[in-house]
Scaffold this motif. Structure first.
Motif, PDB file in Angstrom:
ATOM      1  N   THR A  95      61.707 -29.761  -2.593  1.00 31.64           N
ATOM      2  CA  THR A  95      60.664 -30.288  -3.483  1.00 31.64           C
ATOM      3  C   THR A  95      60.919 -31.717  -3.930  1.00 31.64           C
ATOM      4  OG1 THR A  95      61.831 -29.357  -5.385  1.00 31.64           O
ATOM      5  CG2 THR A  95      60.090 -28.005  -4.394  1.00 31.64           C
ATOM      6  N   GLY A  96      62.135 -32.192  -3.816  1.00 30.62           N
ATOM      7  CA  GLY A  96      62.454 -33.556  -4.239  1.00 30.62           C
ATOM      8  C   GLY A  96      62.155 -33.750  -5.719  1.00 30.62           C
ATOM      9  N   ASP A  97      61.657 -34.917  -6.060  1.00 32.13           N
ATOM     10  CA  ASP A  97      61.323 -35.249  -7.451  1.00 32.13           C
ATOM     11  C   ASP A  97      59.860 -34.966  -7.766  1.00 32.13           C
ATOM     12  OD1 ASP A  97      63.888 -36.070  -8.095  1.00 32.13           O
ATOM     13  OD2 ASP A  97      63.520 -38.118  -7.386  1.00 32.13           O
ATOM     14  N   SER A  98      59.294 -33.946  -7.142  1.00 31.25           N
ATOM     15  CA  SER A  98      57.880 -33.632  -7.331  1.00 31.25           C
ATOM     16  C   SER A  98      57.712 -32.474  -8.316  1.00 31.25           C
ATOM     17  CB  SER A  98      57.239 -33.243  -5.998  1.00 31.25           C
ATOM     18  OG  SER A  98      57.688 -31.969  -5.588  1.00 31.25           O
ATOM     19  N   SER A  99      56.474 -32.146  -8.605  1.00 36.78           N
ATOM     20  CA  SER A  99      56.196 -30.998  -9.475  1.00 36.78           C
ATOM     21  C   SER A  99      56.024 -29.706  -8.673  1.00 36.78           C
ATOM     22  CB  SER A  99      54.942 -31.265 -10.311  1.00 36.78           C
ATOM     23  OG  SER A  99      53.833 -31.448  -9.453  1.00 36.78           O
ATOM     24  N   MET A 100      56.204 -29.774  -7.343  1.00 30.85           N
ATOM     25  CA  MET A 100      56.084 -28.570  -6.510  1.00 30.85           C
ATOM     26  C   MET A 100      57.148 -27.554  -6.894  1.00 30.85           C
ATOM     27  SD  MET A 100      55.403 -29.958  -2.638  1.00 30.85           S
ATOM     28  CE  MET A 100      56.962 -30.812  -2.538  1.00 30.85           C
ATOM     29  N   GLU A 101      56.843 -26.294  -6.669  1.00 29.22           N
ATOM     30  CA  GLU A 101      57.796 -25.209  -6.853  1.00 29.22           C
ATOM     31  C   GLU A 101      57.829 -24.369  -5.587  1.00 29.22           C
ATOM     32  OE1 GLU A 101      56.757 -22.952 -10.284  1.00 29.22           O
ATOM     33  OE2 GLU A 101      56.858 -24.679 -11.620  1.00 29.22           O
ATOM     34  N   VAL A 102      58.990 -23.927  -5.203  1.00 30.82           N
ATOM     35  CA  VAL A 102      59.142 -23.068  -4.033  1.00 30.82           C
ATOM     36  C   VAL A 102      59.075 -21.625  -4.493  1.00 30.82           C
ATOM     37  CG1 VAL A 102      60.667 -22.381  -2.149  1.00 30.82           C
ATOM     38  CG2 VAL A 102      60.532 -24.788  -2.828  1.00 30.82           C
ATOM     39  N   ASP A 103      58.095 -20.886  -3.998  1.00 31.80           N
ATOM     40  CA  ASP A 103      57.969 -19.471  -4.334  1.00 31.80           C
ATOM     41  C   ASP A 103      58.917 -18.627  -3.491  1.00 31.80           C
ATOM     42  OD1 ASP A 103      55.972 -19.867  -6.253  1.00 31.80           O
ATOM     43  OD2 ASP A 103      54.398 -19.755  -4.744  1.00 31.80           O
ATOM     44  N   GLU A 104      59.098 -19.003  -2.234  1.00 28.97           N
ATOM     45  CA  GLU A 104      59.916 -18.212  -1.326  1.00 28.97           C
ATOM     46  C   GLU A 104      60.345 -19.094  -0.173  1.00 28.97           C
ATOM     47  OE1 GLU A 104      59.159 -14.418   1.594  1.00 28.97           O
ATOM     48  OE2 GLU A 104      58.127 -14.444  -0.324  1.00 28.97           O
ATOM     49  N   TRP A 105      61.543 -18.849   0.335  1.00 24.91           N
ATOM     50  CA  TRP A 105      61.994 -19.532   1.541  1.00 24.91           C
ATOM     51  C   TRP A 105      62.768 -18.553   2.414  1.00 24.91           C
ATOM     52  CZ3 TRP A 105      67.249 -19.785   2.441  1.00 24.91           C
ATOM     53  CH2 TRP A 105      68.078 -19.589   1.347  1.00 24.91           C
ATOM     54  N   ARG A 106      62.778 -18.830   3.712  1.00 20.53           N
ATOM     55  CA  ARG A 106      63.494 -17.995   4.681  1.00 20.53           C
ATOM     56  C   ARG A 106      64.198 -18.909   5.665  1.00 20.53           C
ATOM     57  NH1 ARG A 106      58.530 -15.555   4.311  1.00 20.53           N
ATOM     58  NH2 ARG A 106      58.535 -13.405   3.612  1.00 20.53           N
ATOM     59  N   VAL A 107      65.337 -18.458   6.154  1.00 18.24           N
ATOM     60  CA  VAL A 107      66.024 -19.167   7.229  1.00 18.24           C
ATOM     61  C   VAL A 107      66.471 -18.131   8.257  1.00 18.24           C
ATOM     62  CG1 VAL A 107      68.245 -19.143   6.017  1.00 18.24           C
ATOM     63  CG2 VAL A 107      67.849 -20.797   7.841  1.00 18.24           C
ATOM     64  N   ARG A 108      66.305 -18.482   9.501  1.00 24.54           N
ATOM     65  CA  ARG A 108      66.740 -17.609  10.594  1.00 24.54           C
ATOM     66  C   ARG A 108      67.325 -18.491  11.683  1.00 24.54           C
ATOM     67  NH1 ARG A 108      63.640 -14.939  15.307  1.00 24.54           N
ATOM     68  NH2 ARG A 108      65.111 -13.341  15.954  1.00 24.54           N
ATOM     69  N   VAL A 109      68.552 -18.254  12.042  1.00 23.14           N
ATOM     70  CA  VAL A 109      69.198 -18.985  13.117  1.00 23.14           C
ATOM     71  C   VAL A 109      69.359 -18.031  14.284  1.00 23.14           C
ATOM     72  CG1 VAL A 109      71.262 -20.251  13.835  1.00 23.14           C
ATOM     73  CG2 VAL A 109      70.426 -20.466  11.488  1.00 23.14           C
ATOM     74  N   ARG A 110      68.864 -18.431  15.429  1.00 17.96           N
ATOM     75  CA  ARG A 110      68.943 -17.575  16.605  1.00 17.96           C
ATOM     76  C   ARG A 110      69.249 -18.430  17.830  1.00 17.96           C
ATOM     77  NH1 ARG A 110      64.030 -17.655  19.589  1.00 17.96           N
ATOM     78  NH2 ARG A 110      62.478 -18.915  18.524  1.00 17.96           N
ATOM     79  N   GLU A 111      69.852 -17.816  18.816  1.00 22.64           N
ATOM     80  CA  GLU A 111      70.156 -18.521  20.053  1.00 22.64           C
ATOM     81  C   GLU A 111      68.933 -18.483  20.953  1.00 22.64           C
ATOM     82  OE1 GLU A 111      73.516 -18.477  23.608  1.00 22.64           O
ATOM     83  OE2 GLU A 111      73.851 -17.334  21.766  1.00 22.64           O
ATOM     84  N   ILE A 112      68.662 -19.599  21.627  1.00 25.80           N
ATOM     85  CA  ILE A 112      67.546 -19.682  22.561  1.00 25.80           C
ATOM     86  C   ILE A 112      68.085 -20.092  23.934  1.00 25.80           C
ATOM     87  CG2 ILE A 112      65.848 -20.201  20.782  1.00 25.80           C
ATOM     88  CD1 ILE A 112      65.973 -23.140  21.617  1.00 25.80           C
ATOM     89  N   GLU A 113      67.264 -19.971  24.951  1.00 25.48           N
ATOM     90  CA  GLU A 113      67.631 -20.381  26.302  1.00 25.48           C
ATOM     91  C   GLU A 113      67.857 -21.882  26.350  1.00 25.48           C
ATOM     92  OE1 GLU A 113      67.850 -18.545  29.271  1.00 25.48           O
ATOM     93  OE2 GLU A 113      67.685 -16.712  28.081  1.00 25.48           O
ATOM     94  N   SER A 114      68.945 -22.306  26.994  1.00 22.96           N
ATOM     95  CA  SER A 114      69.197 -23.740  27.177  1.00 22.96           C
ATOM     96  C   SER A 114      68.347 -24.261  28.322  1.00 22.96           C
ATOM     97  CB  SER A 114      70.667 -23.993  27.504  1.00 22.96           C
ATOM     98  OG  SER A 114      71.468 -23.624  26.414  1.00 22.96           O
ATOM     99  N   ASN A 115      67.968 -25.524  28.203  1.00 24.01           N
ATOM    100  CA  ASN A 115      67.155 -26.150  29.278  1.00 24.01           C
ATOM    101  C   ASN A 115      68.015 -26.547  30.454  1.00 24.01           C
ATOM    102  OD1 ASN A 115      64.848 -25.897  27.761  1.00 24.01           O
ATOM    103  ND2 ASN A 115      65.117 -27.899  26.804  1.00 24.01           N
TER     104      ASN A 115
END
Length: 115
Positions: A95-115
């Motif tokens: 949100t930085g220095d803004s008035s925004m609020e985060v209601d929810e966040w998610r993170v998912r790290v997964r392996e993908i096929e290499s090029n």
């Protein structure tokens, strides 16, 4: 509370995004933390603020990283990316220095096929 993908033990994420295992006595489990970083494939953070329906916006960020592991464990790379997101969230970078609020966040790290 979350469940660690590495050992199955419970862990929490503090206000700056650091994950810590929790023992059966509900205190920090430093032995488990010394062994590995508490991490789950998918983690969710929710604020204490009740959501309002107006002015809602949901965004998704995709970051693709190709590592040369140089002998490191691939799990270590996954943990670094997830920890990077938790630290950014904990430092207020969503949100930085803004008035925004985060209601929810998610993170998912997964392996993908290499090029």
């Amino acid at each position: 509370m979350f469940s660690c993908d590495e050992c199955g033990r419970p862990y929490i994420i503090d206000e700056i995004g650091v994950s810590t295992h929790i023992g059966t006595d509900e205190n920090f489990d430093h032995e488990a933390d010394a062994d590995h970083v508490a991490i789950g494939e998918t983690s969710v953070g929710v604020t204490d603020c009740p959501p309002t329906e107006r002015n809602k916006l949901t965004l998704e960020l995709t970051l693709t990283v190709e590592y040369d592991l140089n002998g490191e464990d691939p799990q270590f790379a996954k943990e670094r990316l997830e920890d990077m997101v938790r630290v950014a969230v904990g430092e207020g970078l969503l949100t930085g220095d803004s008035s925004m609020e985060v209601d929810e966040w998610r993170v998912r790290v997964r392996e993908i096929e290499s090029n």
